[in-house]
Enzyme design. Structure first.
Site, short mmCIF file in Angstrom:
data_model
loop_
_atom_site.label_atom_id
_atom_site.label_comp_id
_atom_site.label_asym_id
_atom_site.label_seq_id
_atom_site.Cartn_x
_atom_site.Cartn_y
_atom_site.Cartn_z
N TYR A 97 0.51 -1.20 0.17
CA TYR A 97 -0.12 0.20 0.26
C TYR A 97 0.47 1.10 -0.34
O TYR A 97 0.62 2.27 -1.11
CB TYR A 97 -0.87 0.09 0.98
CG TYR A 97 -2.14 1.03 1.13
CD1 TYR A 97 -3.15 0.91 0.58
CD2 TYR A 97 -1.36 2.56 1.35
CE1 TYR A 97 -3.57 1.89 0.79
CE2 TYR A 97 -2.01 4.24 1.65
CZ TYR A 97 -3.64 3.27 1.06
OH TYR A 97 -4.89 4.42 1.58
N CYS A 98 1.68 1.32 0.83
CA CYS A 98 2.07 2.74 0.83
C CYS A 98 3.62 2.57 0.53
O CYS A 98 4.26 3.23 -0.93
CB CYS A 98 3.30 2.45 2.23
SG CYS A 98 2.22 2.48 3.66
#
Length: 344
Positions: A97-98
């Site tokens: 995600y990051c």
């Protein structure tokens, strides 16, 4: 336009947060509303890794304070160097995600300078005590860069637990994904170059910086102050939520940890969990995975923990304390030495 688009993207993205209820922007009041307003102004939108903390407003403020004063404030090192560290650390922590978010921001900044390449290379190795070198920046910028790495050590763990693998909503058509990703990167660049340091600090009361934070952030006053206040609040929230035996087990495991994955599967933690009182074993399992292998936490682990501690507050308090404790552990070895001739 930026704020309107940010509101739309934020509302869609917040729907993907798992395990906890989230306070929407339209219903935010008090401290939550203040944090959300700063995030919209300085970061472009209320990002899910921030909003997942909204069930506990002071934890929300703690998270925002660390993120803002390390990454969002350009400082001397610049936003592109910081985004490079954020993306590389996220990859090392196995947080897709990051990685997707901060790769998008970095690509949008279009900075291919040697300093950005050096920051990327450092970020890929800085979480392993056997490979880490001092940050490739002048000594006066160390607090800024290590601050980003420690902040993302925290955020990656929380994102792996509470967020999906991608910031792009699952229902987005494939062909539209690259446009949504581009818009997200543009939003999150926020007011690059125009964010004043220290404006988040009054969200939480003053606190004394921990010794480990002072060792790497002492010269970066706002970063040191942000971590001091955030660490104190996260510790206060953890007092009733983290059983003493679990707290001791986490600290003992981290004291012997020098980075890298703990081993395949979950067998590495079984002897530690077995030594805990039966009533603490579900919390111990969640805590140890949060510390060393957050990417291996699934719904079963969370649900097992919530049978004994059903509220969002306990879940957020335990995971945030463990995530920050583990992230700060990595900060201890990032500045252990500086090579001869390093820039001052």
């Amino acid at each position: 336009m930026r704020h309107a688009l940010g509101g739309f993207i934020s509302r869609r993205a917040l729907g993907g947060i798992r395990h906890v209820r989230v306070v929407g922007e339209d219903s935010a009041i008090g401290l939550t509303a203040r944090v959300y307003a700063q995030a919209r102004q300085d970061f472009g939108l209320v990002a899910p890794p921030l909003a997942l903390h909204s069930g506990l407003p002071k934890l929300l403020a703690a998270c925002w304070m660390m993120l803002r004063e390390t990454l969002v404030v350009p400082g001397e090192s610049g936003r592109a160097v910081k985004e490079a560290v954020a993306a590389a650390v996220s990859a090392a922590n196995d947080c897709p995600y990051c990685v997707e978010v901060h790769d998008s921001v970095l690509n949008g900044l279009k900075d291919a300078s040697p300093s950005v390449a050096a920051a990327t290379a450092w970020g890929r190795t800085c979480l392993d005590a056997s490979t880490v070198a001092p940050p490739p920046v002048p000594a006066r910028q160390t607090g800024e860069v290590v601050g980003v790495a420690v902040t993302f050590g925290y955020l990656n763990r929380m994102a792996n637990i509470f967020l999906p693998s991608s910031p792009i909503p699952a229902q987005t058509p494939g062909a539209a994904g690259k446009y949504v990703r581009g818009a997200l990167g543009w939003m999150l660049r926020g007011a690059v170059g125009d964010v004043t340091a220290g404006l988040s600090l009054d969200l939480l009361p003053p606190a004394r910086p921990p010794a480990d934070v002072l060792s790497w952030a002492g010269g970066a006053r706002e970063v040191s102050d942000a971590f001091a206040r955030a660490s104190a609040e996260i510790a206060r929230a953890a007092d009733p939520a983290v059983p003493p035996a679990v707290r001791a087990a986490v600290r003992e495991v981290l004291d012997g940890w020098t980075g890298g994955p703990p081993g395949p599967g979950r067998g590495w933690m079984d002897p530690v969990v077995a030594e805990l009182p039966p009533a603490d074993r579900a919390a111990g399992k969640l805590a140890l995975l949060t510390a060393l292998a957050s990417y291996r936490i699934d719904d079963d682990v969370v649900e097992e923990y919530r049978r004994d501690a059903p509220g969002d507050e306990a879940l957020l308090s335990l995971t945030s304390w463990v995530a920050l404790t583990a992230a700060r552990r990595t900060g201890e070895w990032m500045t252990a030495t500086r090579p001869e001739g390093s820039q001052e």
